[in-house]
Design a protein around this motif. Structure first.
Motif, short mmCIF file in Angstrom:
data_model
loop_
_atom_site.label_atom_id
_atom_site.label_comp_id
_atom_site.label_asym_id
_atom_site.label_seq_id
_atom_site.Cartn_x
_atom_site.Cartn_y
_atom_site.Cartn_z
N ALA A 132 0.83 -1.21 0.00
CA ALA A 132 0.00 0.00 0.00
C ALA A 132 0.87 1.26 0.00
CB ALA A 132 -0.94 -0.01 1.21
N LEU A 133 1.95 1.23 0.77
CA LEU A 133 2.88 2.37 0.76
C LEU A 133 3.50 2.55 -0.63
CD1 LEU A 133 4.76 1.75 4.14
CD2 LEU A 133 3.18 3.63 3.65
N ALA A 134 3.92 1.43 -1.23
CA ALA A 134 4.55 1.50 -2.55
C ALA A 134 3.59 2.06 -3.58
CB ALA A 134 5.03 0.12 -2.97
N ALA A 135 2.34 1.62 -3.54
CA ALA A 135 1.35 2.07 -4.52
C ALA A 135 1.07 3.56 -4.40
CB ALA A 135 0.06 1.27 -4.34
N ALA A 136 1.31 4.12 -3.22
CA ALA A 136 1.01 5.54 -2.99
C ALA A 136 2.21 6.46 -3.19
CB ALA A 136 0.47 5.71 -1.57
N VAL A 137 3.35 5.92 -3.62
CA VAL A 137 4.53 6.76 -3.82
C VAL A 137 4.31 7.67 -5.03
CG1 VAL A 137 6.97 6.79 -4.44
CG2 VAL A 137 6.15 5.14 -2.76
N PRO A 138 4.39 8.98 -4.86
CA PRO A 138 4.25 9.88 -6.01
C PRO A 138 5.41 9.71 -6.98
CG PRO A 138 3.99 11.07 -3.91
CD PRO A 138 4.55 9.72 -3.59
N ALA A 139 5.11 9.83 -8.26
CA ALA A 139 6.15 9.63 -9.29
C ALA A 139 7.30 10.60 -9.13
CB ALA A 139 5.52 9.76 -10.67
N ASP A 140 7.03 11.80 -8.58
CA ASP A 140 8.10 12.80 -8.47
C ASP A 140 8.95 12.63 -7.21
OD1 ASP A 140 6.29 13.62 -6.54
OD2 ASP A 140 6.10 15.68 -7.29
N ARG A 141 8.75 11.53 -6.44
CA ARG A 141 9.55 11.30 -5.25
C ARG A 141 10.60 10.21 -5.45
NH1 ARG A 141 6.96 13.55 -0.61
NH2 ARG A 141 8.94 13.17 0.42
N MET A 142 10.70 9.65 -6.65
CA MET A 142 11.56 8.49 -6.87
C MET A 142 13.04 8.77 -6.60
SD MET A 142 10.01 5.68 -7.61
CE MET A 142 8.34 5.15 -7.96
N ALA A 143 13.48 9.99 -6.78
CA ALA A 143 14.89 10.32 -6.58
C ALA A 143 15.18 10.82 -5.17
CB ALA A 143 15.34 11.35 -7.60
N ASP A 144 14.17 10.87 -4.31
CA ASP A 144 14.37 11.38 -2.95
C ASP A 144 15.22 10.42 -2.12
OD1 ASP A 144 12.76 13.45 -3.73
OD2 ASP A 144 11.18 13.08 -2.25
N PRO A 145 15.98 10.94 -1.18
CA PRO A 145 16.79 10.07 -0.30
C PRO A 145 15.90 9.33 0.68
CG PRO A 145 16.94 12.35 0.42
CD PRO A 145 16.17 12.37 -0.87
N THR A 146 16.44 8.24 1.24
CA THR A 146 15.72 7.45 2.25
C THR A 146 16.63 7.26 3.47
OG1 THR A 146 16.53 5.25 1.64
CG2 THR A 146 14.72 6.15 0.31
N PRO A 147 16.06 6.81 4.59
CA PRO A 147 16.91 6.51 5.76
C PRO A 147 17.83 5.30 5.54
CG PRO A 147 14.62 6.85 6.42
CD PRO A 147 14.63 6.73 4.92
N CYS A 148 17.64 4.55 4.47
CA CYS A 148 18.45 3.38 4.18
C CYS A 148 19.65 3.81 3.34
CB CYS A 148 17.60 2.35 3.43
SG CYS A 148 18.39 0.75 3.24
N ASP A 149 20.84 3.75 3.93
CA ASP A 149 22.05 4.26 3.28
C ASP A 149 22.21 3.68 1.87
OD1 ASP A 149 22.70 5.76 5.46
OD2 ASP A 149 24.18 4.37 6.25
N GLY A 150 22.49 4.56 0.93
CA GLY A 150 22.79 4.13 -0.43
C GLY A 150 21.58 3.95 -1.32
#
Length: 199
Positions: free
Chosen positions: A24-42
């Motif tokens: 459900a989280l994956a399905a709701a990811v906006p297309a313009d957030r794909m390059a955003d950083p995450t707390p998971c290194d790398g």
């Protein structure tokens, strides 16, 4: 990793709930957030989603009797549409692990990339990996990082039994435990146990 005392004897329903939560989280990811950083290194959001695909391909391989170490860390073949790939493959792995023959794996020793473990322990490891990366994804994309507190609490009980606080690194491939922030919910505390913290 140690044992899974005081936990449900069949961890699959907990894992399936975790998969549904992260799908459900994956399905709701906006297309313009794909390059955003995450707390998971790398990992940015796109590569985190492609890694999440790997986290379902490995248990799918186990169910199929093939090598669960074969899928790469990041499933590069889904980078064009990683969220949709995760949703589809998370549903498919639930079907595969619902079969009676696959359920029998719970009572056997299975080989995973980090070594040989009891089948039940492997599934609890899948629960932890799914929910911790789900927390990563939610934090990175501005979604609710907590979800179902009962689900996260069960996963946290399992993580504390299976993943020692010390040592970390080497055969225990996690960063040191992060002290939880005041008021942190169970999903954040689960991520903290795996060495994650908010950016």
């Amino acid at each position: 990793m140690t044992t899974t005392d005081d936990l449900p004897t069949d961890p699959r329903p907990t894992w399936f709930a975790a998969l549904d939560r992260v799908a459900a989280l994956a399905a709701a990811v906006p297309a313009d957030r794909m390059a955003d950083p995450t707390p998971c290194d790398g990992f940015d959001v796109r590569t985190l989603l492609a890694h999440l695909v790997t986290t379902v391909r490995r248990p799918a391989a186990l169910a199929a009797g093939t090598d669960p170490a074969a899928p790469p860390l990041v499933s590069a073949d889904v980078l064009d549409a990683p969220a949709a790939a995760y949703v589809a493959e998370a549903a498919a792995v639930q079907v595969a692990w619902s079969r009676p023959d696959t359920g029998a794996l719970l009572d056997r020793t299975v080989r995973l990339p980090f070594g040989e473990v009891p089948g039940r322990t492997a599934v609890w490891a899948f629960v932890n990996e799914t929910l911790v990366h789900g927390w990563d994804l939610a934090v990175a994309t501005g979604q609710d990082p907590e979800g179902d507190p009962e689900l996260a609490t069960t996963a946290l009980v399992a993580a504390r039994q299976l993943i020692p606080a010390e040592p970390r690194g080497g055969p225990v491939p996690f960063a040191p435990v992060v002290p939880p922030a005041p008021g942190a919910g169970p999903a954040e505390r689960l991520a903290n146990w795996s060495g994650r913290s908010r950016p």
